[in-house]
Enzyme design. Structure first.
Site, PDB file in Angstrom:
ATOM      1  N   ASN A 157       0.732  -1.285   0.119  1.00 41.88           N
ATOM      2  CA  ASN A 157       0.072   0.099  -0.039  1.00 41.88           C
ATOM      3  C   ASN A 157       0.769   1.272  -0.175  1.00 41.88           C
ATOM      4  O   ASN A 157       0.301   2.351  -0.338  1.00 41.88           O
ATOM      5  CB  ASN A 157      -0.616   0.006   1.092  1.00 41.88           C
ATOM      6  CG  ASN A 157      -1.709   1.220   1.553  1.00 41.88           C
ATOM      7  OD1 ASN A 157      -2.450   1.761   1.068  1.00 41.88           O
ATOM      8  ND2 ASN A 157      -0.870   2.034   2.484  1.00 41.88           N
ATOM      9  N   TYR A 172       3.837   8.899 -11.509  1.00 43.96           N
ATOM     10  CA  TYR A 172       2.664   8.169 -10.622  1.00 43.96           C
ATOM     11  C   TYR A 172       2.153   7.215 -11.733  1.00 43.96           C
ATOM     12  O   TYR A 172       1.720   6.086 -11.038  1.00 43.96           O
ATOM     13  CB  TYR A 172       2.010   9.163  -9.971  1.00 43.96           C
ATOM     14  CG  TYR A 172       0.845   8.598  -9.134  1.00 43.96           C
ATOM     15  CD1 TYR A 172       1.513   8.058  -7.684  1.00 43.96           C
ATOM     16  CD2 TYR A 172      -0.425   8.724  -9.304  1.00 43.96           C
ATOM     17  CE1 TYR A 172       0.364   7.683  -6.843  1.00 43.96           C
ATOM     18  CE2 TYR A 172      -1.371   8.156  -8.219  1.00 43.96           C
ATOM     19  CZ  TYR A 172      -0.922   7.728  -7.240  1.00 43.96           C
ATOM     20  OH  TYR A 172      -1.998   7.190  -6.250  1.00 43.96           O
TER      21      TYR A 172
HETATM   22  N1  LIG Z   1      -5.543   9.175  -1.301  1.00 47.10           N
HETATM   23  C1  LIG Z   1      -6.117   8.884  -2.472  1.00 47.10           C
HETATM   24  O1  LIG Z   1      -7.052   9.367  -3.083  1.00 47.10           O
HETATM   25  C2  LIG Z   1      -5.815   7.476  -3.245  1.00 47.10           C
HETATM   26  C3  LIG Z   1      -6.219   7.016  -4.322  1.00 47.10           C
HETATM   27  C4  LIG Z   1      -5.755   5.959  -5.199  1.00 47.10           C
HETATM   28  C5  LIG Z   1      -4.549   5.386  -4.646  1.00 47.10           C
HETATM   29  N2  LIG Z   1      -3.941   5.755  -3.545  1.00 47.10           N
HETATM   30  C6  LIG Z   1      -2.825   4.860  -3.245  1.00 47.10           C
HETATM   31  O2  LIG Z   1      -3.191   4.324  -1.601  1.00 47.10           O
HETATM   32  C7  LIG Z   1      -1.794   4.248  -1.185  1.00 47.10           C
HETATM   33  C8  LIG Z   1      -1.892   5.067   0.279  1.00 47.10           C
HETATM   34  O3  LIG Z   1      -2.342   6.255  -0.146  1.00 47.10           O
HETATM   35  P1  LIG Z   1      -2.687   7.271   1.070  1.00 47.10           P
HETATM   36  O4  LIG Z   1      -3.752   8.280   0.472  1.00 47.10           O
HETATM   37  O5  LIG Z   1      -3.185   6.639   2.270  1.00 47.10           O
HETATM   38  O6  LIG Z   1      -1.448   8.021   1.480  1.00 47.10           O
HETATM   39  P2  LIG Z   1      -0.991   8.820   2.750  1.00 47.10           P
HETATM   40  O7  LIG Z   1       0.077   9.753   2.494  1.00 47.10           O
HETATM   41  O8  LIG Z   1      -2.070   9.261   3.645  1.00 47.10           O
HETATM   42  O9  LIG Z   1      -0.374   7.449   3.568  1.00 47.10           O
HETATM   43  C9  LIG Z   1       0.799   6.820   2.993  1.00 47.10           C
HETATM   44  C10 LIG Z   1       1.374   6.080   3.987  1.00 47.10           C
HETATM   45  O10 LIG Z   1       2.718   5.424   3.516  1.00 47.10           O
HETATM   46  C11 LIG Z   1       3.835   5.901   4.333  1.00 47.10           C
HETATM   47  N3  LIG Z   1       5.077   5.753   3.443  1.00 47.10           N
HETATM   48  C12 LIG Z   1       5.304   6.673   2.602  1.00 47.10           C
HETATM   49  N4  LIG Z   1       6.514   6.368   1.850  1.00 47.10           N
HETATM   50  C13 LIG Z   1       6.811   5.221   2.460  1.00 47.10           C
HETATM   51  C14 LIG Z   1       7.949   4.503   2.427  1.00 47.10           C
HETATM   52  N5  LIG Z   1       8.842   4.819   1.585  1.00 47.10           N
HETATM   53  N6  LIG Z   1       8.106   3.345   3.141  1.00 47.10           N
HETATM   54  C15 LIG Z   1       7.199   2.738   3.959  1.00 47.10           C
HETATM   55  N7  LIG Z   1       6.158   3.726   4.068  1.00 47.10           N
HETATM   56  C16 LIG Z   1       5.857   5.031   3.507  1.00 47.10           C
HETATM   57  C17 LIG Z   1       3.443   7.135   4.764  1.00 47.10           C
HETATM   58  O11 LIG Z   1       4.374   7.596   5.719  1.00 47.10           O
HETATM   59  C18 LIG Z   1       2.060   7.160   5.469  1.00 47.10           C
HETATM   60  O12 LIG Z   1       1.769   6.565   6.409  1.00 47.10           O
HETATM   61  C19 LIG Z   1      -0.975   4.570  -2.143  1.00 47.10           C
HETATM   62  O13 LIG Z   1      -0.362   3.662  -2.742  1.00 47.10           O
HETATM   63  C20 LIG Z   1      -1.592   5.561  -3.013  1.00 47.10           C
HETATM   64  O14 LIG Z   1      -0.878   6.027  -4.189  1.00 47.10           O
HETATM   65  C21 LIG Z   1      -4.662   6.821  -2.753  1.00 47.10           C
END
Ligand SMILES: NC(=O)c1ccc[n+]([C@@H]2O[C@H](COP(=O)([O-])OP(=O)(O)OC[C@H]3O[C@@H](n4cnc5c(N)ncnc54)[C@H](O)[C@@H]3O)[C@@H](O)[C@H]2O)c1
Length: 267
Positions: free
Chosen positions: A86, A153
């Protein structure tokens, strides 16, 4: 319970979507490993879950951290039944200004880590008894559609689908299933920051809602429910799938935003 006693690693689970997925997996009986580059955040999530949880500080861009994550999980829980890749980062920057460092920083987290952590985990799943397990990779609606300035991305999220299908094929007869979730807009910090930073948050919300048929952001735990299903035996026939959980976003040809251009009419 769908995941009773299953040992599930969730990367990026110190907040946002990963935390939501971890909470639903835990509620469904799993033993969860909360892996995050922000060690304190991971500790807080694990502490709030209580028993059947382990926090591991892990930067998924570092191979040594991935090895430590697998080793810590085995030392604590003795096996690995599931992995949710994730952790992800994103940025928007014009194509012509994007540097090699920008590209590598994003690809190392959003794509490379998915490959190498899956590889480590699959090796473990093949040698444990009972054998096998399930992997869920978090992509995005960016696995079908692109956004200007989000080339790395977009490439990573399309790439996650391709590599998931390849791993799914190689593992198909070995008891390991690999599926992808492609979410739409999720109510995580990045979305709340966007609303907070806007001079007119309601206008931003209205703009986005006009492009989402269900007219709302998705809650992390809603994606958690789907991840739990894909991690469980309930989805036993599924491997190599890319499931869109996007409130209709990729189904709509046009935005619902009002516009002044005259619609094209048949002649
Ligand atoms: N938020 C959205 O609308 C959305 C939509 C589609 C997909 N996503 C995907 O969902 C996933 C989570 O996104 P989110 O919105 O929760 O983001 P977020 O930034 O709220 O959380 C991401 C988490 O990953 C951790 N992280 C970042 N870099 C890291 C690394 N190098 N090693 C370990 N941990 C790391 C951060 O500390 C954070 O806790 C991502 O892959 C994102 O691309 C998000």
């Amino acid at each position: 319970m769908l995941l009773e006693n299953k040992v599930i690693i969730i990367t990026g689970a110190g907040g946002g979507l990963g935390e939501g997925i971890a909470r639903v997996c835990h509620r469904e009986g799993a033993r969860v490993v909360i892996a995050d580059i922000r060690g304190e955040a991971a500790q807080e999530v694990a502490a709030s879950l209580g028993e059947r949880s382990l926090a591991v500080t892990c930067n998924v861009a570092e191979d040594a951290h991935l090895q430590n994550l697998a080793a810590a999980t085995l030392a604590h829980f003795g096996r690995i039944d599931g992995l949710v890749n994730n952790a992800g980062v994103n940025f928007v920057k014009p194509f012509l200004e994007t540097t090699a460092a920008d590209w590598e920083r994003l690809i190392s987290v959003d794509l490379r880590a998915v490959f190498f952590l899956s590889q480590l985990v699959c090796r473990q799943m093949l040698q444990q008894t009972p054998r096998g397990g399930t992997i869920v990779n978090i992509s995005s609606v960016h696995s079908m559609l692109a956004y200007p300035g989000a080339g790395p991305y977009d490439a990573a999220k399309w790439g996650v689908v391709g590599l998931s299908k390849a791993i799914a094929l190689e593992m198909a007869t070995q008891g390991i299933r690999v599926n992808v979730i492609s979410p739409g807009l999720i109510n995580t910090q990045i979305w709340r920051d966007l609303l907070d930073a806007a001079s007119d948050a309601e206008a931003v919300r209205t703009h986005w809602n006009a492009n989402i048929p269900m007219e709302r952001a998705i809650e992390p735990e809603e994606i958690g429910e789907l991840a739990t299903f894909l991690l469980s035996e309930r989805s036993s026939s599924m491997t190599g799938a890319n499931v869109f959980a996007d409130a209709g976003l990729t189904s709509s040809l046009v935005s619902k935003e009002p516009y002044s251009i005259r619609p094209i009419e048949g002649e």
